[in-house]
Design an enzyme around this catalytic site. Structure first.
Site, PDB file in Angstrom:
ATOM      1  N   PHE A   1      -1.095  -4.862   7.913  1.00  0.00           N
ATOM      2  CA  PHE A   1      -1.319  -3.782   6.965  1.00  0.00           C
ATOM      3  C   PHE A   1      -2.704  -3.203   7.234  1.00  0.00           C
ATOM      4  CE2 PHE A   1      -2.040  -2.041   2.620  1.00  0.00           C
ATOM      5  CZ  PHE A   1      -0.948  -1.193   2.609  1.00  0.00           C
TER       6      PHE A   1
ATOM      7  N   ASP B   1      -1.802 -13.552   5.234  1.00  0.00           N
ATOM      8  CA  ASP B   1      -1.524 -12.590   4.175  1.00  0.00           C
ATOM      9  C   ASP B   1      -0.074 -12.794   3.747  1.00  0.00           C
ATOM     10  OD1 ASP B   1      -0.767 -10.354   2.663  1.00  0.00           O
ATOM     11  OD2 ASP B   1      -2.146  -9.022   3.722  1.00  0.00           O
TER      12      ASP B   1
ATOM     13  N   TYR C   1       2.343  -8.102  -7.181  1.00  0.00           N
ATOM     14  CA  TYR C   1       3.121  -6.993  -7.744  1.00  0.00           C
ATOM     15  C   TYR C   1       4.354  -6.632  -6.931  1.00  0.00           C
ATOM     16  CZ  TYR C   1      -0.325  -4.707  -4.659  1.00  0.00           C
ATOM     17  OH  TYR C   1      -1.143  -4.380  -3.614  1.00  0.00           O
ATOM     18  N   LYS C   2       4.621  -7.343  -5.854  1.00  0.00           N
ATOM     19  CA  LYS C   2       5.831  -7.073  -5.077  1.00  0.00           C
ATOM     20  C   LYS C   2       6.947  -8.010  -5.563  1.00  0.00           C
ATOM     21  CE  LYS C   2       3.008  -5.775  -1.060  1.00  0.00           C
ATOM     22  NZ  LYS C   2       2.989  -4.329  -1.269  1.00  0.00           N
TER      23      LYS C   2
ATOM     24  N   ARG D   1      11.917   1.870   4.685  1.00  0.00           N
ATOM     25  CA  ARG D   1      11.932   0.443   4.339  1.00  0.00           C
ATOM     26  C   ARG D   1      12.868   0.204   3.162  1.00  0.00           C
ATOM     27  NH1 ARG D   1       6.339  -2.392   3.420  1.00  0.00           N
ATOM     28  NH2 ARG D   1       6.518  -1.120   1.535  1.00  0.00           N
TER      29      ARG D   1
END
Length: 424
Positions: free
Chosen positions: A130, A209, A234-235, A384
């Site tokens: 990322f 990560d 939050y995912k 995605r």
């Protein structure tokens, strides 16, 4: 016995009837029954249990209790919630703390690791990472005087990373390796144990990560010998937009590492208000400022749902969902100009499937604005599709593919411009 996939809507509904996790779908807020939400790998749905907990926090704990709340559980929240997350990532309770953002936590750990590693002057990551992670690594290198070199491993196909590439880039100069366990574009899943072992054999430390793996698949940090890790909530943990992140530091390393951000909450005795900083013992030394109690509280009920469902069952359904998506891709989308952008091997795939198309952004706009399917777009051509197993059904997958095919067949996307909003 694994049932082979078949074509047809009835087959998808049959898979849902046999789904061991189907009752969890009702645990989440779903305001529009026609909407197919496939962006939980970016922002998870709201758990119904979170609403009364936050209401009580705002109205009673804060509204009535006021500052007394700090002595009624608020102060301990980073450790308490960290202990719950530890159960999801194969760590000891005293090795995980909830604090700050993923980027801030990465800076803390990267700077601490580079200082510990002395003369070694290479930081290794990859082109899949990322971008924020890479920016933070660049910033840490700059803050430490610019003597470290950031090396990015390349991929032959933009989907997989070969072990030979890792071996080629990790050597006696390597201080630190920082990688996304599941990569954000292709969903490639690294073999954590193997990569960590390769790093340690070369004398390097590793930061993982976990943003795209925590809550979606079993993570075994201790069993893999991992040094450090960061991750968001939050995912797949469904704690809400901007919810605080967490960090993990192997217990044996904690006293050797010093956080570069010296905040009062990470001080040995914060309420002594000493004018000279002394780091707190253990994982608490990686705290900095006052914890964000409102957003932090939302982590707990969401993580509790993951624990209740069980990560083995979650992973089993995740694999089945993504396999089904690839099965449907082969039959409906490959002939319509799409290219698969994720690994076919389930062992190397997280809980998402990326499909690529030259006109991906306009297709995304048609999906969201006309066909009520929400995925997300990652430049230059990635659509995605995220599959959080607790609330995505097999029928969702079937219906989403049919709507995508409809967009292409009827050229719905051609009505849209290439103008992008701020958030894609």
């Amino acid at each position: 016995m694994v049932i082979p996939f078949e074509i047809g809507e009835a087959f998808a509904r049959n898979l849902d009837m046999q789904d061991e996790l189907k009752e969890f779908r009702e645990e989440f807020v779903s305001a529009d029954p026609e909407l197919i939400y496939l962006d939980g790998n970016s922002l998870g749905r709201l758990p119904k249990a979170t609403v009364p907990i936050l209401r009580h926090l705002v109205e009673s704990e804060w509204g009535e209790g006021l500052i007394r709340g700090w002595n009624r559980g608020w102060w301990e929240a980073p450790r308490r919630i960290g202990e719950r997350i530890a159960t999801l990532i194969g760590a000891k309770p005293q090795e995980v703390i909830v604090a700050d953002s993923t980027s801030v936590n990465l800076f803390k750990l990267a700077a601490a690791a580079l200082r510990l590693q002395g003369a070694r002057d290479r930081v290794v990551s990859d082109v899949f990472n990322f971008p924020s992670d890479l920016y933070v690594l660049q910033g840490a290198i700059s803050a430490l005087g610019g003597r470290h070199e950031l090396v990015l491993m390349e991929s032959k196909d933009s989907i997989h990373m070969e072990n030979s590439e890792i071996e080629r880039n990790v050597n006696e100069r390597t201080a630190l390796i920082e990688l996304s366990h599941v990569t954000f574009k292709s969903g490639f899943l690294y073999d954590m144990e193997r990569v960590t072992r390769m790093a340690h054999e070369a004398g390097a430390l590793v930061i993982w990560d976990l943003c795209h793996s925590v809550g979606a698949l079993p993570v075994q940090l201790n069993a893999s010998g991992a040094d450090m890790a960061i991750g968001c909530t939050y995912k797949y943990l469904n704690a809400g937009p901007g919810a605080p992140a967490f960090l993990f530091v192997r217990e044996e390393l904690q006293e050797k590492l010093g956080s570069p951000i010296w905040g009062w909450v990470g001080q040995d005795n914060p309420f002594d208000f000493d004018l000279h900083y002394r780091p707190a013992p253990g994982i608490n030394r990686f705290l900095a400022g006052s914890p964000p109690i409102l957003s932090m509280t939302a982590v707990e009920p969401a993580a509790e749902l993951i624990q209740k469902a069980g990560l083995d069952r979650i992973r089993a359904k995740s694999v089945r969902l993504t396999e089904y998506m690839i099965f449907l891709y082969d039959r409906f989308l490959a002939s319509r100009g799409f290219v698969l952008g994720s690994p076919r091997d389930e062992r190397r795939r997280g809980s998402q499937v990326s499909i690529r198309h030259a006109d991906a952004f306009r297709i995304i706009r048609a999906m969201i604005e006309d066909l009520k399917v929400i995925p997300d777009f990652r430049a230059p051509d990635n659509i995605r599709l995220g599959f959080p197993p607790l609330y995505v059904s097999f029928h969702d997958v079937w219906e989403a593919v049919q709507r995508i095919a409809h967009i292409i067949d009827h050229k719905v996307h051609e009505r849209f411009t290439h103008e992008r909003p701020t958030v894609t």
